[in-house]
Every structure is written in C-alpha cells, then in structure tokens.
Scaffold this motif. Structure first.
Motif, PDB file in Angstrom:
ATOM      1  N   TRP A 188      45.155  24.514  68.641  1.00  0.00           N
ATOM      2  CA  TRP A 188      43.860  24.843  68.044  1.00  0.00           C
ATOM      3  C   TRP A 188      42.712  24.328  68.911  1.00  0.00           C
ATOM      4  O   TRP A 188      41.723  25.037  69.116  1.00  0.00           O
ATOM      5  N   THR A 210      29.258  26.635  68.745  1.00  0.00           N
ATOM      6  CA  THR A 210      30.457  27.464  68.637  1.00  0.00           C
ATOM      7  C   THR A 210      31.690  26.607  68.378  1.00  0.00           C
ATOM      8  O   THR A 210      32.516  26.934  67.521  1.00  0.00           O
ATOM      9  N   LEU A 219      31.563  25.343  64.762  1.00  0.00           N
ATOM     10  CA  LEU A 219      31.855  26.406  63.813  1.00  0.00           C
ATOM     11  C   LEU A 219      33.338  26.763  63.814  1.00  0.00           C
ATOM     12  O   LEU A 219      33.959  26.909  62.750  1.00  0.00           O
ATOM     13  N   LEU A 220      33.925  26.896  64.997  1.00  0.00           N
ATOM     14  CA  LEU A 220      35.345  27.237  65.080  1.00  0.00           C
ATOM     15  C   LEU A 220      36.231  26.103  64.561  1.00  0.00           C
ATOM     16  O   LEU A 220      37.278  26.357  63.965  1.00  0.00           O
ATOM     17  N   ALA A 276      35.390  23.989  62.158  1.00  0.00           N
ATOM     18  CA  ALA A 276      35.297  24.059  60.701  1.00  0.00           C
ATOM     19  C   ALA A 276      36.106  25.227  60.162  1.00  0.00           C
ATOM     20  O   ALA A 276      36.779  25.108  59.127  1.00  0.00           O
ATOM     21  N   LEU A 277      36.078  26.355  60.857  1.00  0.00           N
ATOM     22  CA  LEU A 277      36.848  27.518  60.426  1.00  0.00           C
ATOM     23  C   LEU A 277      38.349  27.244  60.513  1.00  0.00           C
ATOM     24  O   LEU A 277      39.103  27.597  59.599  1.00  0.00           O
ATOM     25  N   ALA A 278      38.789  26.599  61.578  1.00  0.00           N
ATOM     26  CA  ALA A 278      40.207  26.261  61.722  1.00  0.00           C
ATOM     27  C   ALA A 278      40.642  25.305  60.623  1.00  0.00           C
ATOM     28  O   ALA A 278      41.726  25.431  60.056  1.00  0.00           O
ATOM     29  N   HIS A 279      39.790  24.339  60.303  1.00  0.00           N
ATOM     30  CA  HIS A 279      40.117  23.386  59.244  1.00  0.00           C
ATOM     31  C   HIS A 279      40.216  24.116  57.906  1.00  0.00           C
ATOM     32  O   HIS A 279      41.130  23.859  57.119  1.00  0.00           O
ATOM     33  N   PHE A 280      39.293  25.032  57.654  1.00  0.00           N
ATOM     34  CA  PHE A 280      39.300  25.790  56.407  1.00  0.00           C
ATOM     35  C   PHE A 280      40.559  26.654  56.309  1.00  0.00           C
ATOM     36  O   PHE A 280      41.176  26.739  55.253  1.00  0.00           O
ATOM     37  N   LEU A 281      40.934  27.299  57.391  1.00  0.00           N
ATOM     38  CA  LEU A 281      42.064  28.220  57.358  1.00  0.00           C
ATOM     39  C   LEU A 281      43.414  27.508  57.291  1.00  0.00           C
ATOM     40  O   LEU A 281      44.387  28.088  56.809  1.00  0.00           O
TER      41      LEU A 281
END
Length: 73
Positions: A17, A57, A60-61, A63-68
C-alpha cells in the motif's frame, strides 16, 4: 518458528500500500510543480506547489486505503 513483522501478511500489505501510494503521488506532485513553473511561477514556488500536491495526494490516498481496508463495523 517465529517470523519477522516485515514478512507477515499485514506487514507485506502495508508495504505494498505504501509503495502504491507513493508511486501514485510522485507523478502528481511532479506534474503540479512542472505545470506551475510552465504557468510562470518561479521555481521555488513551483517546488512548494509540487510538494503540496504530493503531500495532499499521499494523505488522501492513505486515508482512502485505511477506509477501504478497515474491518471494523
């Protein structure tokens, strides 16, 4: 037999990741810096713009990886 944290599935997936995030944020930051300079911004400010784009960037990515990948309900 005990394995090191870097070889566990969690450590490996975190490394993957992190590599994906950094390799995605790098060209975005570079493009932002180059486009800023091409638009007439002095080089030091273009570097700041590129660094800001890279950091934004990457954040944001991340945070998105953590969320997913979060398994909590």
């Amino acid at each position: 037999m005990m394995t090191s944290p870097a070889t566990t599935p969690t450590g490996t997936s975190r490394a993957v990741w992190a590599a994906i995030i950094l390799l995605t944020a790098l060209p975005i930051g570079a493009a932002a810096g180059l486009l800023s300079h091409a638009g007439g911004v002095p080089v030091p400010l273009a570097v700041v713009a590129g660094g800001g784009a890279f950091g934004g960037t990457a954040g944001l990515l991340l945070a998105l990886a953590h969320f997913l990948t979060d398994n909590r309900v």
